[in-house]
Design an enzyme around this catalytic site. Structure first.
Site, PDB file in Angstrom:
ATOM      1  N   ASP A 207       0.829  -1.268   0.055  1.00  0.00           N
ATOM      2  CA  ASP A 207      -0.219   0.005  -0.022  1.00  0.00           C
ATOM      3  C   ASP A 207       0.930   1.339  -0.105  1.00  0.00           C
ATOM      4  O   ASP A 207       0.546   2.161  -0.606  1.00  0.00           O
ATOM      5  CB  ASP A 207      -0.992   0.101   1.070  1.00  0.00           C
ATOM      6  CG  ASP A 207      -2.185  -1.035   1.089  1.00  0.00           C
ATOM      7  OD1 ASP A 207      -2.282  -1.564  -0.170  1.00  0.00           O
ATOM      8  OD2 ASP A 207      -2.906  -1.190   2.066  1.00  0.00           O
TER       9      ASP A 207
ATOM     10  N   ASN B 189      -4.047   8.991   2.742  1.00  0.00           N
ATOM     11  CA  ASN B 189      -4.603   8.377   4.137  1.00  0.00           C
ATOM     12  C   ASN B 189      -4.752   9.166   5.238  1.00  0.00           C
ATOM     13  O   ASN B 189      -5.884   9.216   5.755  1.00  0.00           O
ATOM     14  CB  ASN B 189      -3.310   7.576   4.638  1.00  0.00           C
ATOM     15  CG  ASN B 189      -3.254   5.880   4.060  1.00  0.00           C
ATOM     16  OD1 ASN B 189      -4.274   5.504   3.476  1.00  0.00           O
ATOM     17  ND2 ASN B 189      -2.514   5.068   4.692  1.00  0.00           N
ATOM     18  N   ASP B 190      -3.973  10.079   5.464  1.00  0.00           N
ATOM     19  CA  ASP B 190      -4.098  10.963   6.451  1.00  0.00           C
ATOM     20  C   ASP B 190      -3.132  12.304   6.621  1.00  0.00           C
ATOM     21  O   ASP B 190      -2.237  12.369   5.964  1.00  0.00           O
ATOM     22  CB  ASP B 190      -4.109  10.384   7.956  1.00  0.00           C
ATOM     23  CG  ASP B 190      -2.541   9.335   7.801  1.00  0.00           C
ATOM     24  OD1 ASP B 190      -1.316  10.120   7.530  1.00  0.00           O
ATOM     25  OD2 ASP B 190      -2.538   8.349   8.167  1.00  0.00           O
TER      26      ASP B 190
ATOM     27  N   ASP C 203      -0.072  13.568  22.315  1.00  0.00           N
ATOM     28  CA  ASP C 203       1.241  13.724  21.170  1.00  0.00           C
ATOM     29  C   ASP C 203       0.831  14.215  19.988  1.00  0.00           C
ATOM     30  O   ASP C 203       1.931  14.745  19.099  1.00  0.00           O
ATOM     31  CB  ASP C 203       1.675  12.363  21.119  1.00  0.00           C
ATOM     32  CG  ASP C 203       2.442  11.976  22.365  1.00  0.00           C
ATOM     33  OD1 ASP C 203       2.685  12.858  23.182  1.00  0.00           O
ATOM     34  OD2 ASP C 203       3.002  10.652  22.391  1.00  0.00           O
TER      35      ASP C 203
ATOM     36  N   SER D  86      -4.284   5.568  11.858  1.00  0.00           N
ATOM     37  CA  SER D  86      -5.359   5.990  12.825  1.00  0.00           C
ATOM     38  C   SER D  86      -5.844   4.723  13.568  1.00  0.00           C
ATOM     39  O   SER D  86      -5.937   4.784  14.740  1.00  0.00           O
ATOM     40  CB  SER D  86      -6.579   6.246  11.803  1.00  0.00           C
ATOM     41  OG  SER D  86      -7.790   6.544  12.432  1.00  0.00           O
TER      42      SER D  86
ATOM     43  N   SER E 258      -3.862   2.438  14.348  1.00  0.00           N
ATOM     44  CA  SER E 258      -2.919   1.932  15.463  1.00  0.00           C
ATOM     45  C   SER E 258      -2.918   2.928  16.674  1.00  0.00           C
ATOM     46  O   SER E 258      -2.520   2.382  17.624  1.00  0.00           O
ATOM     47  CB  SER E 258      -1.494   2.348  14.961  1.00  0.00           C
ATOM     48  OG  SER E 258      -1.308   1.468  13.553  1.00  0.00           O
TER      49      SER E 258
END
Length: 284
Positions: free
Chosen positions: A69, A143-144, A173, A187, A189
């Site tokens: 990916d 993704n993010d 964090d 995310s 994780s």
């Protein structure tokens, strides 16, 4: 004939098994498609035309991405901007988007050549960084987008707004804003939920939050999100990343404005395996 670019994970070219699969794809498609690769692979096969990366994007109508990916993520923005559909062949580890396994390459390529497949559009996310009200950086991700503490910083205090309304204040964090595609990445994780990749939404998930009320939030992708450090908590350096790549450093004078990107990645889907089949197989 289809004009097909082939992108491979350049970190795996010393792997004999990996390159054997690349050559298998080339040999199988050579009589039914025009094939192109990046110039660094020149000499791999006389059946391929070799170009610079930008030229490869310009001549390709389709892209076969061989790797995991991460390899798809690396080229997702460029393919999305040019509306190039992507077929992923999984030569990596997990492979949510690279659905074709090595033992199914020939069958998948037969279906690809004969147009026996469906396509699935994956929304992307856009971030705009403003410093003292002026736009300084803009970038897109599949993704993010992540705002996280810089080295030496203990915790950030981040306010998240949607269309001007405060969603939550996170002492953590950092904060991940993920697309449905990214819900199975960083995310998850951090404790975020999994979202069907066909949905239109964003997920906000704090990283290592120092608060009992910290939960992921499901937010509309049609609304503008804004992340800003709470200056009353202190002025700390933070890092903004897009799909794991560091883009810039921010402080309390900055705002990160997040919206749905005008681009979307078009994935070629071959076979009947659903997202949930893949989820169970890959994460169980």
């Amino acid at each position: 004939m289809k004009k097909v670019g082939i992108i491979v994970n350049t970190q795996k070219t010393d792997n004999v098994s990996y390159m054997t699969n690349v050559k298998k794809v080339i040999d199988y498609l050579a009589d039914s498609a025009e094939l192109y690769m990046e110039r660094q692979f020149e000499g791999l096969s006389e059946k391929v035309g070799y170009f610079s990366y930008s030229e490869l994007l310009a001549v390709s109508e389709y892209m076969i991405v061989m790797g995991g990916d991460g390899t798809i993520i690396r080229v997702s923005g460029d393919c999305a901007r040019r509306s190039i559909p992507v077929l992923g062949i999984n030569l990596g580890r997990i492979g949510f988007m690279t659905e074709v396994e090595p033992n199914a390459i020939e069958d998948a390529l037969d279906k690809f050549v004969s147009d026996d497949y469906k396509t699935e559009k994956r929304i992307m996310i856009k971030a705009e960084v403003r410093r003292d009200g002026k736009k300084t950086d803009t970038f897109h991700a599949l993704n993010d987008i992540v705002v996280s503490k810089a080295d030496g910083v203990k915790l950030l205090c981040l306010d998240l707004y949607t269309d001007g309304e405060l969603v939550n204040r996170y002492i953590a964090d950092g904060l991940i804003i993920a697309t449905p595609t990214g819900s199975t990445g960083y995310s998850i994780s951090a404790g975020g939920p999994v979202a069907d990749p066909s949905m239109d939404l964003f997920l906000a998930t704090p990283i290592c939050a120092h608060m009992l009320s910290a939960r992921s939030a499901v937010l509309s992708s049609d609304k503008e999100l804004l992340i800003k450090e709470d200056e009353n908590y202190g002025s700390f350096k933070a890092i903004v990343t897009a799909d794991g790549e560091t883009k810039c450093e921010i402080d309390t004078s900055c705002e990160v404005v997040i919206t749905r990107s005008q681009y979307a990645l078009e994935l070629i889907k071959i076979g009947s395996q659903s997202f949930y089949d893949t989820l169970i197989k890959k994460l169980s």
